[in-house]
Design an enzyme around this catalytic site. Structure first.
Site, PDB file in Angstrom:
ATOM      1  N   GLU A  40       0.853  -1.200   0.000  1.00  0.00           N
ATOM      2  CA  GLU A  40       0.000   0.000   0.000  1.00  0.00           C
ATOM      3  C   GLU A  40       0.885   1.244   0.000  1.00  0.00           C
ATOM      4  O   GLU A  40       1.783   1.365   0.816  1.00  0.00           O
ATOM      5  CB  GLU A  40      -0.917  -0.033   1.230  1.00  0.00           C
ATOM      6  CG  GLU A  40      -1.632   1.268   1.544  1.00  0.00           C
ATOM      7  CD  GLU A  40      -2.511   1.824   0.416  1.00  0.00           C
ATOM      8  OE1 GLU A  40      -3.294   1.063  -0.181  1.00  0.00           O
ATOM      9  OE2 GLU A  40      -2.381   3.038   0.135  1.00  0.00           O
ATOM     10  N   GLN A  41       0.556   2.158  -0.901  1.00  0.00           N
ATOM     11  CA  GLN A  41       1.396   3.363  -1.026  1.00  0.00           C
ATOM     12  C   GLN A  41       1.281   4.311   0.174  1.00  0.00           C
ATOM     13  O   GLN A  41       2.251   4.970   0.539  1.00  0.00           O
ATOM     14  CB  GLN A  41       1.051   4.123  -2.301  1.00  0.00           C
ATOM     15  CG  GLN A  41      -0.361   4.685  -2.334  1.00  0.00           C
ATOM     16  CD  GLN A  41      -0.711   5.395  -3.642  1.00  0.00           C
ATOM     17  OE1 GLN A  41       0.091   5.436  -4.556  1.00  0.00           O
ATOM     18  NE2 GLN A  41      -1.903   5.943  -3.716  1.00  0.00           N
ATOM     19  N   ARG A 114     -16.908   4.282   6.658  1.00  0.00           N
ATOM     20  CA  ARG A 114     -15.886   3.557   5.898  1.00  0.00           C
ATOM     21  C   ARG A 114     -14.672   3.190   6.746  1.00  0.00           C
ATOM     22  O   ARG A 114     -14.096   2.109   6.581  1.00  0.00           O
ATOM     23  CB  ARG A 114     -15.374   4.425   4.742  1.00  0.00           C
ATOM     24  CG  ARG A 114     -16.271   4.426   3.567  1.00  0.00           C
ATOM     25  CD  ARG A 114     -15.769   5.390   2.526  1.00  0.00           C
ATOM     26  NE  ARG A 114     -16.694   5.352   1.425  1.00  0.00           N
ATOM     27  CZ  ARG A 114     -16.470   4.756   0.258  1.00  0.00           C
ATOM     28  NH1 ARG A 114     -15.298   4.208   0.004  1.00  0.00           N
ATOM     29  NH2 ARG A 114     -17.376   4.721  -0.675  1.00  0.00           N
ATOM     30  N   TYR A 234     -27.975   8.955   4.689  1.00  0.00           N
ATOM     31  CA  TYR A 234     -28.334   7.855   5.591  1.00  0.00           C
ATOM     32  C   TYR A 234     -27.458   7.931   6.841  1.00  0.00           C
ATOM     33  O   TYR A 234     -26.370   8.496   6.821  1.00  0.00           O
ATOM     34  CB  TYR A 234     -28.187   6.488   4.907  1.00  0.00           C
ATOM     35  CG  TYR A 234     -26.828   6.221   4.271  1.00  0.00           C
ATOM     36  CD1 TYR A 234     -25.751   5.757   5.014  1.00  0.00           C
ATOM     37  CD2 TYR A 234     -26.631   6.437   2.909  1.00  0.00           C
ATOM     38  CE1 TYR A 234     -24.524   5.507   4.427  1.00  0.00           C
ATOM     39  CE2 TYR A 234     -25.401   6.188   2.309  1.00  0.00           C
ATOM     40  CZ  TYR A 234     -24.355   5.725   3.076  1.00  0.00           C
ATOM     41  OH  TYR A 234     -23.130   5.499   2.493  1.00  0.00           O
ATOM     42  N   ASP A 313     -12.014  -1.170  -8.483  1.00  0.00           N
ATOM     43  CA  ASP A 313     -12.043   0.000  -9.368  1.00  0.00           C
ATOM     44  C   ASP A 313     -10.977  -0.073 -10.453  1.00  0.00           C
ATOM     45  O   ASP A 313     -11.122   0.570 -11.494  1.00  0.00           O
ATOM     46  CB  ASP A 313     -11.838   1.285  -8.544  1.00  0.00           C
ATOM     47  CG  ASP A 313     -13.122   1.789  -7.910  1.00  0.00           C
ATOM     48  OD1 ASP A 313     -14.136   1.061  -7.952  1.00  0.00           O
ATOM     49  OD2 ASP A 313     -13.117   2.921  -7.376  1.00  0.00           O
TER      50      ASP A 313
HETATM   51  P1  FAD Z   1      -9.596   2.026  -3.671  1.00  0.00           P
HETATM   52  O1  FAD Z   1     -10.532   2.177  -2.551  1.00  0.00           O
HETATM   53  O2  FAD Z   1      -9.329   3.229  -4.523  1.00  0.00           O
HETATM   54  O3  FAD Z   1      -8.228   1.507  -3.057  1.00  0.00           O
HETATM   55  C1  FAD Z   1      -7.044   1.488  -3.804  1.00  0.00           C
HETATM   56  C2  FAD Z   1      -5.869   1.448  -2.840  1.00  0.00           C
HETATM   57  O4  FAD Z   1      -4.671   1.267  -3.610  1.00  0.00           O
HETATM   58  C3  FAD Z   1      -5.697   2.737  -2.064  1.00  0.00           C
HETATM   59  O5  FAD Z   1      -5.474   2.431  -0.714  1.00  0.00           O
HETATM   60  C4  FAD Z   1      -4.479   3.391  -2.712  1.00  0.00           C
HETATM   61  O6  FAD Z   1      -3.734   4.191  -1.818  1.00  0.00           O
HETATM   62  C5  FAD Z   1      -3.685   2.159  -3.154  1.00  0.00           C
HETATM   63  N1  FAD Z   1      -2.790   2.407  -4.286  1.00  0.00           N
HETATM   64  C6  FAD Z   1      -3.077   3.089  -5.430  1.00  0.00           C
HETATM   65  N2  FAD Z   1      -2.005   3.096  -6.257  1.00  0.00           N
HETATM   66  C7  FAD Z   1      -1.027   2.390  -5.633  1.00  0.00           C
HETATM   67  C8  FAD Z   1       0.309   2.052  -5.988  1.00  0.00           C
HETATM   68  N3  FAD Z   1       0.828   2.451  -7.157  1.00  0.00           N
HETATM   69  N4  FAD Z   1       1.046   1.321  -5.122  1.00  0.00           N
HETATM   70  C9  FAD Z   1       0.507   0.915  -3.919  1.00  0.00           C
HETATM   71  N5  FAD Z   1      -0.757   1.226  -3.529  1.00  0.00           N
HETATM   72  C10 FAD Z   1      -1.516   1.947  -4.376  1.00  0.00           C
HETATM   73  N6  FAD Z   1     -19.396   1.533  -3.202  1.00  0.00           N
HETATM   74  C11 FAD Z   1     -20.259   0.723  -2.525  1.00  0.00           C
HETATM   75  O7  FAD Z   1     -20.161  -0.505  -2.630  1.00  0.00           O
HETATM   76  N7  FAD Z   1     -21.239   1.243  -1.727  1.00  0.00           N
HETATM   77  C12 FAD Z   1     -21.410   2.595  -1.573  1.00  0.00           C
HETATM   78  O8  FAD Z   1     -22.285   3.022  -0.825  1.00  0.00           O
HETATM   79  C13 FAD Z   1     -20.530   3.467  -2.286  1.00  0.00           C
HETATM   80  N8  FAD Z   1     -20.671   4.800  -2.191  1.00  0.00           N
HETATM   81  C14 FAD Z   1     -19.826   5.622  -2.880  1.00  0.00           C
HETATM   82  C15 FAD Z   1     -19.990   7.006  -2.779  1.00  0.00           C
HETATM   83  C16 FAD Z   1     -19.133   7.861  -3.456  1.00  0.00           C
HETATM   84  C17 FAD Z   1     -19.361   9.345  -3.379  1.00  0.00           C
HETATM   85  C18 FAD Z   1     -18.067   7.326  -4.224  1.00  0.00           C
HETATM   86  C19 FAD Z   1     -17.106   8.240  -4.939  1.00  0.00           C
HETATM   87  C20 FAD Z   1     -17.893   5.957  -4.326  1.00  0.00           C
HETATM   88  C21 FAD Z   1     -18.773   5.085  -3.665  1.00  0.00           C
HETATM   89  N9  FAD Z   1     -18.626   3.702  -3.752  1.00  0.00           N
HETATM   90  C22 FAD Z   1     -19.503   2.874  -3.095  1.00  0.00           C
HETATM   91  C23 FAD Z   1     -17.554   3.117  -4.582  1.00  0.00           C
HETATM   92  C24 FAD Z   1     -16.362   2.685  -3.732  1.00  0.00           C
HETATM   93  O9  FAD Z   1     -15.926   3.741  -2.907  1.00  0.00           O
HETATM   94  C25 FAD Z   1     -15.202   2.222  -4.616  1.00  0.00           C
HETATM   95  O10 FAD Z   1     -15.674   1.447  -5.674  1.00  0.00           O
HETATM   96  C26 FAD Z   1     -14.220   1.399  -3.771  1.00  0.00           C
HETATM   97  O11 FAD Z   1     -13.697   2.164  -2.722  1.00  0.00           O
HETATM   98  C27 FAD Z   1     -13.102   0.848  -4.650  1.00  0.00           C
HETATM   99  O12 FAD Z   1     -12.276   0.030  -3.865  1.00  0.00           O
HETATM  100  P2  FAD Z   1     -10.867  -0.469  -4.402  1.00  0.00           P
HETATM  101  O13 FAD Z   1     -10.270  -1.235  -3.277  1.00  0.00           O
HETATM  102  O14 FAD Z   1     -11.021  -1.109  -5.737  1.00  0.00           O
HETATM  103  O15 FAD Z   1     -10.039   0.870  -4.679  1.00  0.00           O
END
Ligand code: FAD
Length: 401
Positions: A40-41, A114, A234, A313
């Site tokens: 993790e960065q 969160r 909510y 994502d």
């Molecule tokens: P991220 O949460 O983006 O995590 C990526 C991680 O990788 C981070 O910790 C980052 O620091 C790390 N990283 C990035 N690049 C590097 C690198 N080069 N080297 C090492 N580490 C790195 N989803 C739901 O299911 N329910 C909801 O109610 C919901 N509400 C939302 C409301 C809003 C306003 C938004 C914007 C989004 C919402 N989402 C919701 C979507 C959800 O927040 C995201 O889809 C989710 O957080 C994605 O998770 P992830 O682990 O794929 O990516």
């Protein structure tokens, strides 16, 4: 089944990214006996100060990891979701959640802060029970490239030149995934033209004002529909905080910088002419208010290259208009662990292909549904809006999760 699964395999998986997707995958893979490292960065692991909803699809995954006691301690359960009209708060739809979800989907619809959910996952990865092998979590470790010279041993390379060789490399590094870029996958990000304000309001301030007390029920999740914008709120932490997500057309600053901070006046001023109680509610926001550019990734079924795979994502970023981004990442995590947990190291390529074929179609459908909701939620007043509201009324009592 809610108990943790039995460990079956032993080879290494390195996950880049310790967000909700990466940590759910780490825990699920560890429970299958795999040796897991998370890179993790950030110097410290954590999440933004905002709420999150997990519909039954994601709650089922989390409960399947044996997390019920921890989740029971941090969740808030809405009984239903009410849909309101922007101008006067009149009800245009009601969707049962609460007991309905448990009865029909055999899993709950829950809300969390969160940071609380992320902490539960992290603590479980670090295994305070001492019952199994821990996940190695390396913070302050930014991956800048990957090396697939030996395709059977891909390596993540950090900005300090450190190499992490592994049997399977997973890019769970979010919407601007470095791993995705390193694999040369196409840039499929699309800007929606919208942004989300995210704010928290103390529950006691809501309760103290008769106008907002009437509008905000601790057991109800609310969506307001209006021309070119909508609002979701909510309760989290049992009513201690009201989580607000306000979607409006993006400012130039947010479009250019992806994120910005905002003032209470900016947030409340973004809803001119709306029901006064909405404005009263937004004026009560406390702490940091952030604004986030809303991006969507076009549906793209290529998530794997050899022994490197994407999750969350990184492969299916979507607008939050289905509240499913993290939930889909959690589904990815469960399927990835099932597939990798069922093979020896010789079978990981086929297992990763099965992971994609089980997940990409469904995640793509959710991405597209969230994109369609942008127009559906934001219709200007007129015949199409009236037709939508009629449709929402007919939908009463059923859940769409
Ligand atoms: P991220 O949460 O983006 O995590 C990526 C991680 O990788 C981070 O910790 C980052 O620091 C790390 N990283 C990035 N690049 C590097 C690198 N080069 N080297 C090492 N580490 C790195 N989803 C739901 O299911 N329910 C909801 O109610 C919901 N509400 C939302 C409301 C809003 C306003 C938004 C914007 C989004 C919402 N989402 C919701 C979507 C959800 O927040 C995201 O889809 C989710 O957080 C994605 O998770 P992830 O682990 O794929 O990516």
């Amino acid at each position: 089944m809610e108990d943790s699964v039995t460990a079956t395999q032993s080879y290494s998986v390195t996950i880049v990214g310790g967000g909700l997707g990466g940590l759910t995958a780490a825990l699920a893979l560890r429970q299958r006996g795999l040796s897991v490292t998370v890179l993790e960065q950030a110097a410290e692991l954590g999440e933004v100060g905002a709420g999150i909803q997990t519909a039954p699809n994601a709650s089922r995954v989390l409960l399947g990891l044996g997390l019920r006691p921890q989740l029971e301690a941090i969740h808030t359960e809405p009984l239903d979701q009410v849909r309101r009209r922007w101008q006067d708060g009149s009800v245009i739809g009601l969707t049962a959640l609460g007991d309905f979800c448990k009865r029909h989907y055999n899993a709950p619809y829950w809300h969390y802060h969160r940071a609380d959910l992320h902490k539960v996952l992290l603590d479980s990865c670090l295994d305070p029970t001492g019952a199994g092998p821990v996940v190695e979590v390396r913070t302050g470790t930014r991956v800048v490239s990957i090396d697939q010279t030996d395709p059977a041993r891909p390596a993540a390379v950090t900005q300090t030149g450190e190499r992490f060789e592994t049997d399977v490399l997973v890019g769970a590094d979010g919407i601007r995934s470095r791993i995705r870029d390193a694999l040369g996958m196409p840039d499929t990000l699309l800007f929606s033209g919208e942004m989300a304000y995210r704010a928290l309001i103390p529950g006691d301030k809501i309760a103290a004002d008769p106008a907002t007390r009437w509008l905000v029920d601790r057991f109800q999740s609310t969506i307001w529909y209006g021309p070119d914008r909508h609002l979701v709120h909510y309760m989290i932490r049992g009513g201690e905080l009201l989580n607000v997500v306000a979607i409006v057309p993006a400012s130039r600053e947010v479009e250019e910088n992806w994120t910005a901070t905002a003032t209470v006046d900016e947030l409340a001023g973004a809803f001119p002419g709306w029901d006064d109680r909405v404005v009263s509610m937004l004026e009560k926001a406390e702490g940091e208010i952030s604004a986030w550019a809303m991006y969507h990734r076009r549906r793209d079924p290529v998530w794997v290259d050899g022994q490197v795979a994407l999750l969350g994502d990184a492969c299916h970023a979507m607008l939050p208009y289905q509240a499913q981004g993290a939930s889909q990442a959690m589904e990815d995590a469960a399927v990835l662990a099932e597939e990798l947990g069922a093979v020896t190291v010789d079978g990981v390529r086929e297992a990763l292909m099965r992971y994609v074929s089980r997940r990409a179609k469904h995640a793509g459908m959710v991405q597209e549904a969230a994109w369609r909701n942008m127009a559906f939620y934001h219709l200007p007043d007129g015949p199409e809006q009236r037709e939508r509201d009629e449709k929402l009324k007919r939908f009463n009592g059923e859940s769409d999760v």
